[in-house]
Design a protein around this motif. Sequence first.
Motif, PDB file in Angstrom:
ATOM      1  N   UNK A 170       0.850  -1.191   0.000  1.00 44.91           N
ATOM      2  CA  UNK A 170       0.000   0.000   0.000  1.00 44.91           C
ATOM      3  C   UNK A 170       0.886   1.242   0.000  1.00 44.91           C
ATOM      4  N   UNK A 171       1.722   1.338  -1.021  1.00 45.83           N
ATOM      5  CA  UNK A 171       2.628   2.474  -1.189  1.00 45.83           C
ATOM      6  C   UNK A 171       2.782   2.718  -2.678  1.00 45.83           C
ATOM      7  N   UNK A 172       2.455   3.934  -3.116  1.00 45.53           N
ATOM      8  CA  UNK A 172       2.468   4.243  -4.546  1.00 45.53           C
ATOM      9  C   UNK A 172       2.883   5.686  -4.767  1.00 45.53           C
ATOM     10  N   UNK A 356      -5.119   3.308  -8.228  1.00 43.42           N
ATOM     11  CA  UNK A 356      -4.063   3.006  -7.264  1.00 43.42           C
ATOM     12  C   UNK A 356      -4.274   3.735  -5.938  1.00 43.42           C
ATOM     13  N   UNK A 357      -4.884   4.919  -5.989  1.00 43.80           N
ATOM     14  CA  UNK A 357      -5.186   5.625  -4.746  1.00 43.80           C
ATOM     15  C   UNK A 357      -6.144   4.790  -3.907  1.00 43.80           C
ATOM     16  N   UNK A 362      -6.617   0.610   0.888  1.00 40.51           N
ATOM     17  CA  UNK A 362      -7.338  -0.602   1.312  1.00 40.51           C
ATOM     18  C   UNK A 362      -6.822  -1.172   2.629  1.00 40.51           C
ATOM     19  N   UNK A 363      -5.564  -0.892   2.960  1.00 41.39           N
ATOM     20  CA  UNK A 363      -4.992  -1.362   4.232  1.00 41.39           C
ATOM     21  C   UNK A 363      -4.064  -0.280   4.783  1.00 41.39           C
ATOM     22  N   UNK A 364      -3.878  -0.316   6.101  1.00 39.98           N
ATOM     23  CA  UNK A 364      -2.889   0.547   6.730  1.00 39.98           C
ATOM     24  C   UNK A 364      -3.389   1.909   7.132  1.00 39.98           C
ATOM     25  N   UNK A 365      -4.314   2.496   6.362  1.00 42.56           N
ATOM     26  CA  UNK A 365      -4.729   3.868   6.643  1.00 42.56           C
ATOM     27  C   UNK A 365      -5.998   3.888   7.493  1.00 42.56           C
ATOM     28  N   UNK A 366      -6.361   5.085   7.953  1.00 46.06           N
ATOM     29  CA  UNK A 366      -7.501   5.228   8.845  1.00 46.06           C
ATOM     30  C   UNK A 366      -8.823   4.948   8.130  1.00 46.06           C
ATOM     31  N   UNK A 367      -8.917   5.262   6.838  1.00 43.79           N
ATOM     32  CA  UNK A 367     -10.198   5.079   6.148  1.00 43.79           C
ATOM     33  C   UNK A 367     -10.285   3.747   5.415  1.00 43.79           C
TER      34      UNK A 367
END
Length: 470
Positions: A170-172, A356-357, A362-367
Amino acid sequence: MERSEIGLIGLGTMGAALSLNIAEKGFRISVFNRTVSKVDTFLSDSGPLAKRISPTRSLEEFVTSLKVPRAIVLMVPAGDPVDAQIAALRPLLDPDDLIIDAGNANFHDTNRRAAQAVDDGVPYLGIGVSGGEDGARHGPSIMGGGDRAHWDRVAHILEAISARYEGQPCATWMGEGGAGHFVKTVHNGIEYADMQLIAETYGVMRDGMGMPAAACADVFASWNQGPLQSYLVEIAAEVSAATDPATGAPMLDVILDRAGQKGTGRWTVIESQQVGAPVPVIEAAVAARNLSAALETRRAGEALFGAASRRLPDAALSLDDLEAAMIAGKVMCYAQGFDLLARTGTQYGWTLPMPEIAEVWREGCIIRSAMLNDMAGALRTDPDRNLLFAPYFADLVSRHHTALRKVAATAATHGLPVPALSAALGYFDSIRTARSTANMIQAQRDFFGAHGFERIDAEGQHHGPWGGGG
């Protein structure tokens, strides 16, 4: 001494967690903090990971400890402290040493710093990092901005420390300049809105249905098994179930109803106005936080006007109604956020990778949310289409907008404030109205300012028969 592959300045909550994450993934890291005692404390708390951490106690020692060309992550407070840290670092660095601002920066600042770096002939990245302390420690969502070649230099590290969705990092890279920080800004705006939708729904359960916090916890936990599955609904269940150790009361019942904010939601709203992208659910959420801060004003208002009844008659609303309303509101909140991303990207010349955003979130972030996988698929099919019109989400909203209307109307007639849910309904009704009432606005503008208007039956600009006002 073995030199480190990467360095990090700023051992606050996020910086310390990110440093441990980097070390845990097998990279040697040098760390520095302006308050040097924090370096020693951090090292002593690092356990077995300390063997991959090089503590430094001056900027000069920090720079010397890094492999060349150097890569340095800044995790310092946004604004002037970032500029001050860059100014202190640059004289010590070689021309190809890379500075990476990973703080919560305003993307306009990042654009300025990126432009200055180009003028100076030095590399610079601005990256958004989401996930809070736990995400930073175990795998955040990372949104990169700057020159693609500079991103590629450190992508192996950033992808290694990021969250994973079915094995995909989850890094782009999002685009040039401040693109990464702008994507993070919109992420935070959506976060404000999602939290407000949850809070309003909790308020209907608490004040309208008389449900105790523990019962609300069960509802949120149940919803987290369906279309609303997300990190924020998950933790809504957890905080609703928690008990205050000091009093034994439900934790929610002893927390003051005054919400804090760091301003990123406000940045989202400001930018939406600049590019003409309507984000009414996010606007309502920001306004609600501002109003929550006016505690004494709200108390005075209740004393003057009296509290609304708020309690709903039995069977006025069901929990299924509330779940359906939240589903519809959530879809519109995300649709507005992605529309803002697209319009702002066009304005700044960024070709933002819309699918890609959604994938990065989809994982790792608050939303992070189950819906984001379907959003990624819809954006991959047609990145220029409003998400609300994608077949999957159009079907969701078609099935649930009646419940949204019922909840908003019932809440309004009983004095339950639901500004974000109401804004979602207003957006839905506006976006499905082919002929709006803006013809009245155009007529008035022409009357008082001779601004002209378009006709439905002729080309060009026209004026009305009123001859102009004052």
